[in-house]
Motif scaffolding. Sequence first.
Motif, mmCIF file in Angstrom:
data_model
loop_
_atom_site.group_PDB
_atom_site.id
_atom_site.type_symbol
_atom_site.label_atom_id
_atom_site.label_comp_id
_atom_site.label_asym_id
_atom_site.label_seq_id
_atom_site.Cartn_x
_atom_site.Cartn_y
_atom_site.Cartn_z
ATOM 1 N N GLY A 89 0.816 -1.206 0.000
ATOM 2 C CA GLY A 89 0.000 0.000 0.000
ATOM 3 C C GLY A 89 0.851 1.256 0.000
ATOM 4 N N TYR A 90 1.947 1.206 0.721
ATOM 5 C CA TYR A 90 2.887 2.324 0.798
ATOM 6 C C TYR A 90 3.438 2.647 -0.587
ATOM 7 N N ASN A 91 3.877 1.605 -1.308
ATOM 8 C CA ASN A 91 4.438 1.815 -2.645
ATOM 9 C C ASN A 91 3.367 2.243 -3.648
ATOM 10 N N GLU A 92 2.145 1.761 -3.462
ATOM 11 C CA GLU A 92 1.066 2.171 -4.359
ATOM 12 C C GLU A 92 0.768 3.661 -4.202
ATOM 13 N N ILE A 93 0.813 4.151 -2.971
ATOM 14 C CA ILE A 93 0.601 5.586 -2.748
ATOM 15 C C ILE A 93 1.748 6.379 -3.370
ATOM 16 N N ARG A 94 2.974 5.918 -3.216
ATOM 17 C CA ARG A 94 4.117 6.581 -3.855
ATOM 18 C C ARG A 94 3.921 6.639 -5.363
ATOM 19 N N ARG A 95 3.501 5.525 -5.942
ATOM 20 C CA ARG A 95 3.296 5.485 -7.400
ATOM 21 C C ARG A 95 2.212 6.471 -7.817
ATOM 22 N N ARG A 96 1.144 6.527 -7.024
ATOM 23 C CA ARG A 96 0.008 7.377 -7.373
ATOM 24 C C ARG A 96 0.376 8.862 -7.374
ATOM 25 N N TRP A 97 1.239 9.259 -6.451
ATOM 26 C CA TRP A 97 1.606 10.666 -6.345
ATOM 27 C C TRP A 97 2.820 11.040 -7.197
ATOM 28 N N SER A 98 3.603 10.061 -7.618
ATOM 29 C CA SER A 98 4.821 10.352 -8.381
ATOM 30 C C SER A 98 4.487 10.689 -9.832
ATOM 31 N N PRO A 99 5.193 11.633 -10.432
ATOM 32 C CA PRO A 99 5.046 11.857 -11.876
ATOM 33 C C PRO A 99 5.354 10.562 -12.630
ATOM 34 N N THR A 100 4.528 10.236 -13.610
ATOM 35 C CA THR A 100 4.640 8.948 -14.316
ATOM 36 C C THR A 100 6.040 8.712 -14.860
ATOM 37 N N ARG A 101 6.636 9.736 -15.440
ATOM 38 C CA ARG A 101 7.974 9.578 -16.037
ATOM 39 C C ARG A 101 8.994 9.164 -14.982
ATOM 40 N N LEU A 102 8.934 9.793 -13.805
ATOM 41 C CA LEU A 102 9.904 9.485 -12.757
ATOM 42 C C LEU A 102 9.659 8.110 -12.170
ATOM 43 N N TRP A 103 8.405 7.706 -12.060
ATOM 44 C CA TRP A 103 8.115 6.367 -11.538
ATOM 45 C C TRP A 103 8.626 5.297 -12.495
ATOM 46 N N GLU A 104 8.472 5.549 -13.785
ATOM 47 C CA GLU A 104 8.980 4.597 -14.778
ATOM 48 C C GLU A 104 10.497 4.536 -14.734
ATOM 49 N N GLU A 105 11.148 5.674 -14.520
ATOM 50 C CA GLU A 105 12.607 5.689 -14.372
ATOM 51 C C GLU A 105 13.029 4.864 -13.168
ATOM 52 N N ALA A 106 12.300 4.994 -12.060
ATOM 53 C CA ALA A 106 12.613 4.235 -10.852
ATOM 54 C C ALA A 106 12.481 2.742 -11.117
ATOM 55 N N GLY A 107 11.465 2.366 -11.892
ATOM 56 C CA GLY A 107 11.283 0.957 -12.240
ATOM 57 C C GLY A 107 12.433 0.428 -13.073
ATOM 58 N N ARG A 108 12.920 1.240 -14.001
ATOM 59 C CA ARG A 108 14.066 0.820 -14.809
ATOM 60 C C ARG A 108 15.296 0.644 -13.931
ATOM 61 N N GLY A 109 15.439 1.512 -12.927
ATOM 62 C CA GLY A 109 16.568 1.399 -12.017
ATOM 63 C C GLY A 109 16.539 0.104 -11.244
ATOM 64 N N THR A 110 15.359 -0.283 -10.771
ATOM 65 C CA THR A 110 15.217 -1.543 -10.042
ATOM 66 C C THR A 110 15.566 -2.718 -10.935
ATOM 67 N N ARG A 111 15.110 -2.664 -12.199
ATOM 68 C CA ARG A 111 15.418 -3.758 -13.125
ATOM 69 C C ARG A 111 16.906 -3.855 -13.405
#
Length: 256
Positions: A149-171
């Motif tokens: 739930g914590y990460n879902e709230i972060r995703r919801r409030w984060s700008p889409t471009r930055l959230w996608e960048e964060a996902g690429r970093g994790t990968r």
Amino acid sequence: MGRFASTASLYEHLRPPYPSDFFHRVARKLGLSRESSLIDLGTGPGLLALGFGPYVGRVVGVDPEPAMIEAARRAAASAGQALTLIEGKAETLADDIGSFDVVTIGRALHWMDREPTLARLDRLVARDSAIVICASFSATDGSNAWLDGYNEIRRRWSPTRLWEEAGRGTRTHRDLPRFFRGSAFAPTELIAVETRHAVSVQDLTQRVLTYSSSSPEALGDNVEAALRDVESHLASFHRDGAIAETIVSTAQIVTR
């Protein structure tokens, strides 16, 4: 201003910590001594550089963000440790910096340009030495019931471009064989240390601001609203204002 400038004052205190046993186990595995030298790329506030500091004789930290360099300088002074700091990118380090017995990188590899980084690592890593890719994060095995739930709230409030960048970093961090493919290096052993601690609701809420995708700069006028959303979610998980957190700290050893 760099993307982590607005997180520097929070990062070292609020990110999941590396436990002392983590540094001890990695140092023992690598056979580190006071004769060893270490360079930490993307050092941030110096968490890895200062954690490994007692096990080596020379430590250098590199970061492109001036605010992070200043945070690392303050942390080194507080710890009474000698730490040489260089403001700049790992890819553009001067050739005369020499080679090191250990090159450490935290969750910063995905910010580095692959080809020039690999070329620089080839010069930085001394013969028979190692790169150590480190991370410390909330366990995702279900032991942290509040995390999804914590990460879902972060995703919801984060700008889409930055959230996608964060996902690429994790990968990138998870697929190190792909990053090092075609180079002189390959991942070998993984060291993982699991610990538990209690974190206050306030600190866990504020931790949101330490990530590039939900930093004060990224959230802008939505900072307070996002924090209220996170705090509301955490309300059902705390006991006396504290939440139990299971942390996994990892070190992927990479050698020639």
